[in-house]
Design an enzyme around this catalytic site. Structure first.
Site, short mmCIF file in Angstrom:
data_model
loop_
_atom_site.label_atom_id
_atom_site.label_comp_id
_atom_site.label_asym_id
_atom_site.label_seq_id
_atom_site.Cartn_x
_atom_site.Cartn_y
_atom_site.Cartn_z
N ASP A 484 0.57 -1.22 0.00
CA ASP A 484 -0.17 -0.06 -0.18
C ASP A 484 0.90 1.16 0.19
O ASP A 484 0.40 2.47 -0.27
CB ASP A 484 -0.92 -0.04 1.19
CG ASP A 484 -2.25 -0.69 1.28
OD1 ASP A 484 -2.40 -0.71 -0.10
OD2 ASP A 484 -2.75 -1.09 2.17
C1 GLC Z 1 -1.44 -0.41 4.91
C2 GLC Z 1 0.07 -0.13 5.44
C3 GLC Z 1 0.04 1.26 6.26
C4 GLC Z 1 -0.47 2.25 5.50
C5 GLC Z 1 -1.91 2.07 5.01
C6 GLC Z 1 -2.31 2.84 4.07
O1 GLC Z 1 -1.98 -0.55 6.18
O2 GLC Z 1 0.50 -1.18 6.40
O3 GLC Z 1 1.31 1.35 6.66
O4 GLC Z 1 -0.66 3.66 6.24
O5 GLC Z 1 -1.70 0.62 4.26
O6 GLC Z 1 -3.54 2.58 3.61
C1 GLC Z 2 -1.68 -3.87 5.35
C2 GLC Z 2 -2.57 -3.67 4.59
C3 GLC Z 2 -2.50 -4.55 3.04
C4 GLC Z 2 -1.29 -4.37 2.70
C5 GLC Z 2 -0.10 -4.43 3.55
C6 GLC Z 2 1.16 -3.84 3.08
O1 GLC Z 2 -1.41 -5.05 5.83
O2 GLC Z 2 -3.87 -4.22 5.29
O3 GLC Z 2 -3.79 -4.43 2.43
O4 GLC Z 2 -1.20 -5.23 1.54
O5 GLC Z 2 -0.19 -3.50 4.62
O6 GLC Z 2 1.27 -2.47 2.66
#
Ligand code: GLC
Ligand code: GLC
Length: 812
Positions: A484
């Protein structure tokens, strides 16, 4: 062993023996649509269906003291006031024990000769928590005590509950009965639901107004009424409604008293909202309370709950020479998979329950961990998720569980999302063989009349990625891919902007090598599905596309010693030896290798060796190296984290299994298992001081070696790690792999792993699979004997429902 607790595997419980754990160690309760979070000191909250919009108890995130809000029992015994769970009074206890089990939590405290045993659970198919409290006078003298049961209500919408005070502080309403307190804020207007907290006997006093109970300037640790042993019998009008019930009890030496409480949620039909003008219809609440009024009723409901989990956890189990492994696989990992399926990423002690809906990608991945346990619910989930897809194959990145609608704030355009729908559906088909799901009509964006079959959704998903390619023939990344935080099209330069949704965004240049790997893996499996339904043309086309993609990766996605991660919006390499920071990433190396790209050519082996050399640590494999030490506008959120945290070189547990699986693809069982063990909490139990989160569940992230707190975990419970580690261990390492045509047996283990047995229910038949490894190989199956007869190959054709199938496998 560690100094905070231990496993009790026979009971399937984790036993916490001191309350001041390094971080609240929590459990979940609920299996239907009513869920609770409960910490080892009884903190937490519950909600129905949606943690944001139907929150029942108020909770204070990131508060001081930590973990404020919960179901608190106060005991006033003479001048001493204490709680069986230690908090909130924190009176030192003579004895404390918390047992987190499958869907229930027991907390036992003892003080001054009085023992309080509490049990919390959510009964099957009920929208309530049951709280049992047993008080025993273990002293030589009679005791006259007061017991208070206390909860604080949330005004339903957990988000506005914390911010809209000009309204909230005037809306609170309650009703009071002799043995039940009702919370009915907003029921008079547009809501048809209320909550209640009732006991199986009338109370001797009550409070429903927080200030009257606590006193204006007191915390939960010093409620004015409890300190005085009284109640104000307050009726809340506005401000903060609570339910506090007082019982005056006399206990002879050796005597016990048991009380049963029900904390419930009721929805009434519009025509039956009121029993008199302004008076809520309480009949359903009374019925719910009455259903648990006696010990026998509560015992039976608890026995049903235990039977539910016994049944589920009886569906896949392993017996090996590694007890830590067996316990993880047989109990806690599958349990965590169920919880992640229920919660997605909505409500934990790291996810507030108000920020995020259900992730499209996350929810699809969660299916892999539960499809063998609750296939019917997996089926429904797939259809719900697919119904949020757009006609062009794009997907909302998130959706709200209450409405099942896509979340407009986050929007779509995450390049990997369509492939996760393939992933989820494929996992379901391989497990169940239920091809009828493919003909289910499913709308786009939930618009009635737009329905096409689920198979058509899959086709559109595949096409979407196949046709959204960048200059190197690799998939466009869009707003981000699995990571993400890899935001190659956003360029956010001001605080407060969303890294994902800011900017021109979807971009015609930035490409993802990870998505390419996924496309090859799931595109080929999609082709198998097309073949299975007789669409050989589409299967051929799909294989053609995946082959092309594989070539593109080897040509443009290979950096010499490992796979590149991406190309940015200017076509520059990301995750390359040429980069100054972030030279190598885990995801593309794991996924491309597990997809089989470059296996023949030796690239996969080289990539995995590079991962080992450059990213491995004692706590698992870091996401990238070296970390970004400054903010890179062209990369986005990933470089916003200080080095060693989260996606910026943290150990992201979710992706470790990809590398472990890739190791099994090239046959290195010892390394695959070594990776498995490094992030497995069960093997980290003696490191709780460092690790900090619960030793019975996976966390999303462990701080990497560049962080000052190397080894410290965060974001426990709700993580794709659960489903992926289960997939890895059950299908790839232990090697019992469901295919469209039956179970394929292909273990990949350390040579000294020893023999083991997997018991598994598959398509209704019960398999007992004994695996022997006399020549101590890491991979390779010499023979498979099914019910006494040797079969060709290693795929066991599905047996009939309820059949017992004995399988003897010899590796070699
Ligand atoms: C995922 C990531 C996190 C970020 C989020 C944004 O959960 O782990 O670091 O802030 O996505 O949607
Ligand atoms: C968090 C989010 C997931 C994403 C990951 C890496 O775990 O829930 O959707 O793939 O962060 O950013």
């Amino acid at each position: 062993m560690n100094c905070y607790g231990h496993f009790d595997d026979a009971a399937r419980e984790y036993v916490i023996t001191r309350p001041d754990t390094p971080w609240p160690w929590i459990n979940y309760m609920g299996t239907g649509d009513f869920f609770s979070l409960i910490s080892n000191t009884a903190g937490g909250y519950c909600f129905c269906r949606d943690a944001k919009f139907r929150r029942i108890l108020r909770y204070r995130y990131n508060g001081v003291p930590m973990d404020a809000g919960g179901r608190y029992f106060y005991i006033k015994d003479g001048d001493t006031v204490w709680n069986p769970g230690w908090k909130p009074c924190k009176t030192p206890l003579d004895l404390y024990e918390c047992r987190h089990g499958m869907g229930y939590t027991r907390i036992c405290g003892e003080k001054g000769g009085l023992r309080a045993e509490t049990l919390f659970f959510v009964p099957l198919e009920q929208r309530c928590e049951v709280h049992r409290v047993k008080l025993t006078n273990r002293s030589d003298s009679p005791k006259q005590i007061q017991l208070y049961a206390f909860v604080e209500w949330c005004l339903w919408n957990a988000s506005t509950d914390m911010e809209n005070f000009q309204r909230n502080l005037s809306t609170g309403e309650v009703e009071v009965g002799p043995d039940v307190l009702f919370h009915k804020t907003e029921y008079r207007e547009r809501r048809n639901h209320y909550a209640f907290y009732g006991a199986n006997r009338p109370f001797d006093g009550f409070d429903t107004d927080r200030e009257a109970f606590l006193g204006m300037y007191n915390g939960f640790d010093a409620p004015e009424q409890v300190l005085a042993g009284t109640s104000a019998n307050s009726v809340a009008h506005g401000w903060s409604p609570v339910a506090a019930e007082r019982f005056d009890l006399t206990l002879a030496p050796g005597a016990s008293e048991e009380l049963i409480f029900v904390l419930g949620y009721v929805e009434n039909p519009a025509e039956a909202k009121f029993e008199a003008p302004g008076v809520i219809n309480k009949a359903p609440a009374r019925a719910m309370r009455d259903a648990f009024a006696t010990d026998a009723q509560a015992d039976a409901a608890f026995a049903d709950l235990r039977a539910y989990w016994d049944d589920l956890l009886g569906r896949f189990s392993v017996a090996s020479d590694v007890p830590e492994l067996d316990r993880t696989v047989n109990i806690w990992n599958q349990y965590q998979c169920m919880i992640t399926f229920f919660m997605s990423r909505s409500a934990s002690y790291f996810e507030s329950g108000i920020g995020r809906g259900m992730g499209f990608r996350d929810s699809n991945q969660d299916l892999a961990g539960i499809v063998h346990l609750i296939p019917d619910r997996a089926r429904q989930r797939i259809l719900d998720i697919a119904a949020t897809q757009f006609p062009d194959g794009g997907c909302y990145h998130q959706y709200q569980p209450l409405t099942k609608r896509g979340n407009n704030d986050i929007g779509g355009g995450f390049g990997d999302d369509p492939l996760w729908l393939l992933f989820g559906t494929i996992a379901y088909l391989k497990e169940t063989g239920d091809f009828t799901i493919l003909s289910e009509p499913v709308p786009f964006d939930n618009v009635p009349g737009s329905e096409v079959t689920l198979l058509e959704h899959l086709k559109i998903s595949f096409r979407r990625v196949a046709t959204s390619l960048g200059p190197h023939g690799l998939p466009l990344i869009g707003r981000a891919d699995w990571n993400d935080c890899l935001n190659l099209n956003c360029f956010s330069a001001h605080p407060g902007e969303s890294f994902q949704t800011y900017g021109p965004s979807e971009g015609p240049v930035a490409e993802s090598v990870l998505i390419a790997g996924m496309f090859v893996k799931y595109g080929n499996e999609y082709a198998d599905i097309c073949d299975a339904v007789g669409d050989h043309e589409e299967a051929k086309r799909a294989r053609f596309e995946t082959e092309k993609m594989s070539d593109a990766v080897m040509k443009n996605g290979w950096d010499g010693e490992w796979f590149l991660r991406a190309y940015d919006a200017e076509g520059r390499k990301v995750g390359s030896k040429d980069c100054e920071e972030g030279k190598i990433y885990i995801e593309s190396n794991g996924f491309c290798s597990l997809a089989g790209i470059g296996v023949r050519e030796g690239l996969a082996r080289k990539a995995l060796d590079s991962v080992k050399e450059r990213l491995d640590t004692e706590y698992g494999i870091m996401l990238l190296q070296p970390p970004y030490t400054r903010y890179h506008l062209e990369l986005g959120e990933i470089s916003s984290y200080p080095p060693g945290y989260k996606e910026n070189a943290g150990i992201f547990c979710h992706v470790n299994p990809w590398v472990s699986i890739a190791e099994t693809v090239i046959g290195r069982g010892s390394r695959a298992f070594e990776i498995y063990k490094k992030t497995c909490p069960r093997f980290l139990e003696d490191k709780s001081e460092i690790h900090r989160t619960e030793p019975y569940v996976y966390s999303q992230m462990v701080a990497g070696k560049d962080a000052p707190s190397f080894g410290e975990a965060k974001n426990s419970w709700l993580t794709g790690t659960a489903a992926w580690t289960f997939t890895n261990i059950s299908q790839y390492i232990l090697g019992v792999y469901p295919t469209l045509k039956g179970l394929r047996i292909d273990p990949c283990i350390p040579s000294d792993f020893g023999d083991y047995t997997v018991k598994r229910i598959y398509r209704g038949a019960r398999y007992i699979i004994k695996i022997k490894n006399p020549s101590r190989v890491e991979k390779g199956v010499k023979s498979v004997i099914v019910n006494g007869e040797k079969i060709d190959g290693n795929v066991i054709p599905p047996a009939g429902v309820n059949e017992r199938v004995l399988v003897e496998v010899t590796m070699g």
